[in-house]
Design a protein around this motif. Structure first.
Motif, PDB file in Angstrom:
ATOM      1  N   PHE A  30       0.579  -1.045  -0.086  1.00  0.00           N
ATOM      2  CA  PHE A  30      -0.329   0.654   0.354  1.00  0.00           C
ATOM      3  C   PHE A  30       1.160   1.459  -0.100  1.00  0.00           C
ATOM      4  O   PHE A  30       1.848   1.428   0.592  1.00  0.00           O
ATOM      5  CB  PHE A  30      -1.299  -0.229   1.215  1.00  0.00           C
ATOM      6  CG  PHE A  30      -1.524  -1.062   0.911  1.00  0.00           C
ATOM      7  CD1 PHE A  30      -3.296  -0.808   0.154  1.00  0.00           C
ATOM      8  CD2 PHE A  30      -2.011  -2.000   1.232  1.00  0.00           C
ATOM      9  CE1 PHE A  30      -4.474  -1.429   0.486  1.00  0.00           C
ATOM     10  CE2 PHE A  30      -2.835  -3.502   1.428  1.00  0.00           C
ATOM     11  CZ  PHE A  30      -4.092  -2.733   1.122  1.00  0.00           C
ATOM     12  N   VAL A  31       0.658   2.426  -0.892  1.00  0.00           N
ATOM     13  CA  VAL A  31       1.115   3.007  -1.185  1.00  0.00           C
ATOM     14  C   VAL A  31       1.115   4.436   0.120  1.00  0.00           C
ATOM     15  O   VAL A  31       0.827   5.798  -0.885  1.00  0.00           O
ATOM     16  CB  VAL A  31       1.587   3.540  -2.430  1.00  0.00           C
ATOM     17  CG1 VAL A  31       2.577   2.782  -3.136  1.00  0.00           C
ATOM     18  CG2 VAL A  31       0.836   4.059  -3.218  1.00  0.00           C
ATOM     19  N   LEU A  54       2.788  -4.847   3.618  1.00  0.00           N
ATOM     20  CA  LEU A  54       3.349  -3.433   3.876  1.00  0.00           C
ATOM     21  C   LEU A  54       2.669  -2.414   2.980  1.00  0.00           C
ATOM     22  O   LEU A  54       1.948  -2.724   2.936  1.00  0.00           O
ATOM     23  CB  LEU A  54       4.755  -3.988   2.320  1.00  0.00           C
ATOM     24  CG  LEU A  54       5.281  -5.157   2.898  1.00  0.00           C
ATOM     25  CD1 LEU A  54       6.719  -5.087   2.139  1.00  0.00           C
ATOM     26  CD2 LEU A  54       5.832  -5.055   4.030  1.00  0.00           C
ATOM     27  N   CYS A  55       3.498  -1.123   3.848  1.00  0.00           N
ATOM     28  CA  CYS A  55       2.402   0.025   3.825  1.00  0.00           C
ATOM     29  C   CYS A  55       3.802   1.349   3.987  1.00  0.00           C
ATOM     30  O   CYS A  55       4.906   1.072   4.159  1.00  0.00           O
ATOM     31  CB  CYS A  55       2.178   0.379   4.943  1.00  0.00           C
ATOM     32  SG  CYS A  55       0.764   1.910   4.082  1.00  0.00           S
ATOM     33  N   VAL A  56       3.828   2.038   2.757  1.00  0.00           N
ATOM     34  CA  VAL A  56       4.276   3.077   2.754  1.00  0.00           C
ATOM     35  C   VAL A  56       3.738   4.173   3.486  1.00  0.00           C
ATOM     36  O   VAL A  56       2.364   4.493   3.406  1.00  0.00           O
ATOM     37  CB  VAL A  56       5.416   3.654   1.857  1.00  0.00           C
ATOM     38  CG1 VAL A  56       6.651   2.916   1.403  1.00  0.00           C
ATOM     39  CG2 VAL A  56       4.286   4.187   1.202  1.00  0.00           C
ATOM     40  N   MET A  57       4.606   5.461   4.029  1.00  0.00           N
ATOM     41  CA  MET A  57       3.730   7.033   4.918  1.00  0.00           C
ATOM     42  C   MET A  57       2.984   7.218   3.441  1.00  0.00           C
ATOM     43  O   MET A  57       3.450   7.652   2.910  1.00  0.00           O
ATOM     44  CB  MET A  57       4.324   7.482   5.169  1.00  0.00           C
ATOM     45  CG  MET A  57       3.448   8.429   6.646  1.00  0.00           C
ATOM     46  SD  MET A  57       4.599   9.561   7.527  1.00  0.00           S
ATOM     47  CE  MET A  57       4.929   8.355   8.719  1.00  0.00           C
ATOM     48  N   PRO A 133       7.569   3.228   6.291  1.00  0.00           N
ATOM     49  CA  PRO A 133       8.582   4.250   5.329  1.00  0.00           C
ATOM     50  C   PRO A 133       8.423   5.287   4.802  1.00  0.00           C
ATOM     51  O   PRO A 133       6.948   4.961   4.414  1.00  0.00           O
ATOM     52  CB  PRO A 133       9.520   2.802   5.099  1.00  0.00           C
ATOM     53  CG  PRO A 133       8.067   1.571   5.114  1.00  0.00           C
ATOM     54  CD  PRO A 133       7.412   2.165   6.265  1.00  0.00           C
ATOM     55  N   LEU A 134       8.843   5.774   4.343  1.00  0.00           N
ATOM     56  CA  LEU A 134       8.665   6.497   2.744  1.00  0.00           C
ATOM     57  C   LEU A 134       8.819   5.792   1.639  1.00  0.00           C
ATOM     58  O   LEU A 134       8.527   5.697   1.049  1.00  0.00           O
ATOM     59  CB  LEU A 134       9.636   8.071   3.601  1.00  0.00           C
ATOM     60  CG  LEU A 134       9.503   8.811   4.480  1.00  0.00           C
ATOM     61  CD1 LEU A 134      10.562   9.895   4.247  1.00  0.00           C
ATOM     62  CD2 LEU A 134       8.030   9.250   4.684  1.00  0.00           C
ATOM     63  N   TYR A 135       9.491   4.439   1.893  1.00  0.00           N
ATOM     64  CA  TYR A 135       9.790   4.004   0.337  1.00  0.00           C
ATOM     65  C   TYR A 135      10.237   2.576   0.827  1.00  0.00           C
ATOM     66  O   TYR A 135      10.317   2.407   0.974  1.00  0.00           O
ATOM     67  CB  TYR A 135      10.740   5.182  -0.763  1.00  0.00           C
ATOM     68  CG  TYR A 135      12.118   4.734   0.418  1.00  0.00           C
ATOM     69  CD1 TYR A 135      12.929   3.787  -0.489  1.00  0.00           C
ATOM     70  CD2 TYR A 135      12.938   5.826   0.307  1.00  0.00           C
ATOM     71  CE1 TYR A 135      13.560   4.107   0.885  1.00  0.00           C
ATOM     72  CE2 TYR A 135      13.884   6.291   0.720  1.00  0.00           C
ATOM     73  CZ  TYR A 135      14.581   4.774   1.130  1.00  0.00           C
ATOM     74  OH  TYR A 135      16.234   4.415   1.423  1.00  0.00           O
ATOM     75  N   ILE A 136      10.388   2.125  -0.206  1.00  0.00           N
ATOM     76  CA  ILE A 136      10.080   0.191  -0.264  1.00  0.00           C
ATOM     77  C   ILE A 136      10.897   0.238  -1.319  1.00  0.00           C
ATOM     78  O   ILE A 136      10.915   0.708  -2.093  1.00  0.00           O
ATOM     79  CB  ILE A 136       9.152  -0.998   0.032  1.00  0.00           C
ATOM     80  CG1 ILE A 136       8.466  -0.292   1.646  1.00  0.00           C
ATOM     81  CG2 ILE A 136       9.459  -2.011   0.028  1.00  0.00           C
ATOM     82  CD1 ILE A 136       6.820  -1.230   1.170  1.00  0.00           C
TER      83      ILE A 136
END
Length: 175
Positions: A30-31, A54-57, A133-136
């Motif tokens: 998820f973004v 998984l997810c970014v902020m 996190p801001l990115y994966i």
């Protein structure tokens, strides 16, 4: 196979309908912008957390994180809710309502009497959002040879942190 899903914005039933169309062994990423606008933000966050997706902020999680603690302070200090801030005007009121920490009267949020359990749920989700996190960076290469990176925002704003800070501080992780 990875599937990247963005901007759910509290539409839990729509999310479930989408997920039902994907293969059972799909890995979901998820973004951000899980919350705000729709009426089921708390359910969306619960689904992602319980299923360990998984997810970014996104910017809406950042708004909730920023203004959520102000909201908590108004409850804990028994002060009136500040009804005007950037988060509230971008769907935050709907999110607070989905957590059961406010009720809506004439479209305005009003504190509820028995709020301890819903407020704790809200606090727990804020702590979870803090660690997003801001990115994966996926362990997959694009045909160009460049890494595949998942981010809500333009990656150039955070990519420079890659070599200068530890992973947790940079806001990214690798799979």
């Amino acid at each position: 196979m990875h599937y990247v899903i963005g901007d759910v914005h509290g539409y839990y039933k729509t999310l479930l309908a989408l997920v039902d169309k994907l293969p059972q062994d799909s890995k979901l990423i998820f973004v951000g912008d899980l919350i705000d606008r729709g009426s089921q933000s708390a359910e969306v966050v619960k689904y992602i957390r319980e299923n360990r997706h998984l997810c970014v902020m996104g910017n809406h999680e950042e708004l909730m994180f920023t203004y959520g603690f102000v909201f908590i302070g108004s409850y804990e200090n028994n002060t009136p809710l500040a009804l005007h801030n950037l988060w509230y005007s971008n769907g935050g009121i709907d999110t607070l309502h989905s957590y059961g920490v406010v009720k809506l009267e004439d479209g305005k949020p009003v504190k509820i009497e028995n709020f301890e359990e819903p407020l704790q749920h809200f606090k727990d989700d804020l702590k979870w959002m803090e660690q997003l996190p801001l990115y994966i960076e996926l362990n997959i290469k694009h045909p160009s040879g460049k890494p595949v990176v998942i981010s809500h925002a333009p990656i150039d704003s955070v990519w420079g942190l890659l070599d200068t800070l530890p992973t947790a501080k940079a806001g990214g992780f690798w799979l």
